[in-house]
Write a protein that holds these residues in place. Structure first.
Motif, PDB file in Angstrom:
ATOM      1  N   UNK A 125       0.872  -1.177   0.000  1.00 57.35           N
ATOM      2  CA  UNK A 125       0.000   0.000   0.000  1.00 57.35           C
ATOM      3  C   UNK A 125       0.906   1.223   0.000  1.00 57.35           C
ATOM      4  N   UNK A 126       1.047   1.859  -1.168  1.00 56.11           N
ATOM      5  CA  UNK A 126       1.969   3.005  -1.242  1.00 56.11           C
ATOM      6  C   UNK A 126       1.279   4.189  -1.917  1.00 56.11           C
ATOM      7  N   UNK A 127       1.575   5.359  -1.399  1.00 56.72           N
ATOM      8  CA  UNK A 127       0.946   6.585  -1.906  1.00 56.72           C
ATOM      9  C   UNK A 127       2.002   7.556  -2.401  1.00 56.72           C
ATOM     10  N   UNK A 128       1.623   8.316  -3.421  1.00 59.23           N
ATOM     11  CA  UNK A 128       2.495   9.388  -3.884  1.00 59.23           C
ATOM     12  C   UNK A 128       2.518  10.453  -2.789  1.00 59.23           C
ATOM     13  N   UNK A 129       3.681  11.131  -2.637  1.00 51.66           N
ATOM     14  CA  UNK A 129       3.727  12.158  -1.587  1.00 51.66           C
ATOM     15  C   UNK A 129       2.652  13.198  -1.831  1.00 51.66           C
ATOM     16  N   UNK A 130       1.998  13.626  -0.782  1.00 50.66           N
ATOM     17  CA  UNK A 130       1.003  14.679  -0.961  1.00 50.66           C
ATOM     18  C   UNK A 130       1.155  15.689   0.158  1.00 50.66           C
TER      19      UNK A 130
END
Ligand code: BGC
Length: 752
Positions: free
Chosen positions: A446-451
């Protein structure tokens, strides 16, 4: 209620019409109008206690203006202000829909980190609705009500019952369904259950809060008929049947006015038409004015951290009274409502009979289990690979981060701090014989782009961006586990960081590279079982085509993993049915097909009454899986549909009976669904509308007769030009099946 009792019960979920008395509507009645009828279901709430009026008047006479306004606004994040010298306590509130939220600091969203504020985590709204079981809705409400009472809360900010207008909605997982009938039939017992514990339900978010994008200011435009037929029925029954003690005013605007200062929605509809006697509490920081809010029907302003005496209903209200902009009598009216609620909840008056509640008990975990085990939807089981035959295998590959993902916390107001959350992997370990080797591999991350970091509790409108490339090493480990195991189960889907309050999803694609992972696993083992864990639809057409066995589970509470394992091994026969339509692609969904989501300053619901399956069925667009759909390990057939009469008049009950036969090898439960269609109507109609349902247990080889009663008034449409519900005379088709697209029995009736 224990599982045995539940499963042995023939759970008849009916709508019953008892009386034909008058009405809170204040509307004229005509020949065909049905406004003069009140319905009554098997779940009836206790109205607000009006026996303390003299006592309340004398308390008000003794209160200063400052003390009065203290009852009308937050004095901490989740309480109003007490008046100790008069014995008036704080009104204590807590989130939320999945269980009682942990304790927060009085002046911030920061958790206190206590040791005694753990709670049972219950299945999220979409899971409850997938049970199609009103008895379980009552069990849920009552169980969480007991927990709220044990934590000394007067108000629980639940249930969340906005209609699911779009599958991308951040709160789709939290809300119940796209259908107004299923919605109200679950909401009423849920609220009744909560309120039996000296705890008020706070029904949210009133109303038309169907998207998170721009929710702080978006102006929702809905035509009157659509409002009445789709978006309001559950709120209305929450008041007229369940006697909900509080309502939460939503963030957004409706027809130009914020919902916490919307005279039409709060004064005219909620109070004058429906007879609401409870209090309207604002969503947190949803208030924008002082005098207008109060006059328009708001009672209590709650909010996010700022000096509490700066709230609109705090010092500014005192100033407004002193400046003659609003009368003290108007203030008293709202104070009275709050005091009435306190007497109703026995936090004042008869405090000796105040209930005590209970929390984190085995009985409550069992309630959570029972709901979860009836919510799981079997979407596909082509080669009868399910249930797993545990005698025949010695190894299972368990693939996917969702096998170990916990979902209790997260999602702002819907988070629950719990000591028990059984993950799918733990559930399998608990339930599988110990000689079966489990080869677990994460597979995807589960990985997200930096925001831009949002502060805790802050609402952002930005979409969550995910990283969708698989890590080659994790992929290889997963494929190796598949090669080394006789059976493979992939746990995919989403989580409550990805589906969350405060933002809608950008699209329906599966995040984190899961689709690629699933395809690669299926290349090695075409019999791999795919289990989706999510609260809202995803585009899974390819996965669905390529897999033989597909299961849908939810953010399913403390016992979710055990319930899921029991379904996979056949201890529990799946009986969940989709509470929303799974589209093949987002553009097929009504709000998207009509290009009317998410709007900008304004959003106009151009699809009108054709929400959810009403759109798909009327426009003849094939969904991937229809509303109401779900398989079982056994087979059911329906026969002998009969209606008790051929012709009815407006006060009648249409009494239907149908036989449900279990022709397969497992005991099971089927949901009989009654849809009604009006051919050649003089007004626009959906191809069919759900008007009744019943969940029925049927033993293998047996037949049970199911009876359902539909008041003729349920067939009414709302005539906006005359502001009346009308039942159109003529022929109606009664369509009975086990999804909106699988009608198995049909008959016709006539309304005179
Ligand atoms: C949510 C509500 C919740 C409240 C308090 C708001 O952001 O919309 O559902 O009850 O916060 O946490």
């Amino acid at each position: 209620m224990n599982k045995q009792i539940l499963s042995s019960m023939a759970i008849a979920v009916c709508t019953l019409l008892f009386s034909c008395s008058d009405s809170t509507t204040g509307m004229n009645s005509t020949e065909e109008s049905t406004d003069s009828f009140t319905t009554s279901s098997e779940y009836q709430g206790r109205p607000i206690n009006m026996n303390y009026e003299d006592k309340i008047d004398s308390l008000i006479a003794e209160m200063t203006l400052e003390e009065k306004t203290g009852l009308l606004h937050g004095h901490s994040m989740f309480t109003t202000k007490a008046v100790e010298r008069l014995g008036i306590p704080e009104l204590k509130m807590a989130d939320g829909p999945l269980g009682v939220r942990e304790e927060l600091e009085r002046e911030s969203w920061a958790p206190l980190g206590l040791e005694d504020d753990y709670a049972t985590y219950y299945p999220a709204g979409a899971g409850l609705s997938a049970t199609w079981n009103t008895e379980l809705a009552y069990v849920f409400g009552n169980s969480v009500g007991e927990e709220a009472r044990a934590r000394n809360k007067d108000v629980i900010l639940s249930p969340a019952i906005n209609i699911i207008r779009t599958p991308v909605g951040g709160r789709t997982y939290e809300y119940f369904t796209e259908d107004p009938f299923l919605n109200k039939k679950l909401a009423v017992p849920f609220i009744v259950g909560i309120q039996e514990n000296d705890v008020a339900a706070c029904v949210k978010h009133y109303a038309a809060n169907n998207q998170e994008t721009n929710r702080d200011f978006v102006d929702v435009q809905i035509d009157e008929r659509t409002l009445r037929e789709i978006y309001l029925p559950a709120f209305k029954d929450a008041v007229t049947e369940a006697h909900a003690y509080s309502m939460m005013g939503a963030y957004n605007k409706f027809r130009g006015e914020y919902l916490c200062e919307n005279d039409y929605m709060l004064n005219q509809v909620l109070r004058d038409e429906w007879g609401f006697k409870g209090i309207v509490i604002s969503d947190w920081a949803a208030v924008h004015t002082t005098v207008n809010s109060l006059k328009s029907g708001l009672d209590v302003e709650m909010g996010t951290p700022k000096p509490f005496d700066e709230f609109f209903l705090a010092q500014p209200l005192i100033d407004s009274v002193k400046a003659g902009k609003i009368s003290e009598e108007e203030v008293d009216k709202h104070v009275k409502r709050v005091l009435r609620l306190m007497f109703t909840l026995n936090s004042m008056g008869d405090t000796e009979s105040h209930k005590e509640g209970s929390i984190n008990t085995e009985a409550h975990f069992k309630d959570a289990y029972n709901i979860a085990s009836e919510s799981i939807v079997l979407l596909k089981n082509e080669k009868d690979l399910l249930p797993i035959n545990t005698q025949e295998i010695s190894s299972i590959a368990v693939i996917g981060a969702n096998a170990t993902k916990k979902n209790a916390l997260g999602g702002f107001g819907a988070g629950v701090k719990t000591k028990r959350e059984v993950t799918p992997l733990e559930g399998l370990k608990n339930r599988l014989p110990s000689d079966i080797t489990i080869n677990y591999a994460e597979g995807y991350q589960e990985r997200y782009a930096p925001k831009k970091e949002a502060k805790f509790g802050e609402v952002t409108q930005s979409r969550t961006e995910t990283i969708d490339e698989l890590d080659p090493q994790l992929l290889e480990e997963a494929l190796e586990a598949v090669r080394n195991s006789e059976l493979t189960i992939i746990f995919a889907g989403s989580n409550r960081d990805y589906e969350t309050e405060a933002s809608d999803r950008a699209d329906l694609s599966l995040p984190f590279g899961q689709e690629e992972l699933i395809q690669k696993v299926l290349e090695i083992n075409p019999n791999a079982i795919v289990v989706m864990i999510a609260g809202a639809p995803f585009e899974i057409e390819n996965i669905s085509k390529n897999t033989h066995s597909l299961v849908w589970s939810w953010f399913n509470g403390s016992e979710g993993g055990n319930a899921l394992a029991d379904v996979l091994i056949g201890e529990v026969n799946p009986s969940g049915k989709l509470p929303w339509t799974m589209p093949k692609k987002l553009e097929d969904s009504p709000a998207h097909a009509t290009n009317s989501f998410p709007g900008d300053q304004t959003v106009t619901y151009d699809e009108g009454i054709l929400v959810g399956y009403r759109w798909f069925d009327t426009k003849d667009i094939a969904p991937l899986y229809p509303f109401g759909y779900g398989l079982s390990y056994t087979d059911f057939s329906l026969s002998n549909l009969t209606a008790n009469q051929k012709e009815y008049t407006k006060g009648d009950l249409i009494q239907l009976s149908v036989d449900v036969s279990n022709t397969g090898a497992f005991d099971g439960k089927e949901v009989v669904q009654v849809y009604v269609s009006k051919p050649n109507s003089k007004v626009e109609r959906a191809a069919k509308e759900l008007k009744g349902f019943a969940k029925q247990a049927v033993a293998s080889g047996k037949t049970e007769q199911v009876t359902l009663a539909i008041p003729v008034k349920e067939l009414a449409y709302f005539d906006a030009s005359e502001m009346k519900w009308k039942v159109e005379p003529g022929t109606y088709k009664i369509l009975v099946g086990n999804s909106s697209r699988n009608i198995l029995q049909e008959t016709e009736i006539t309304i005179k």
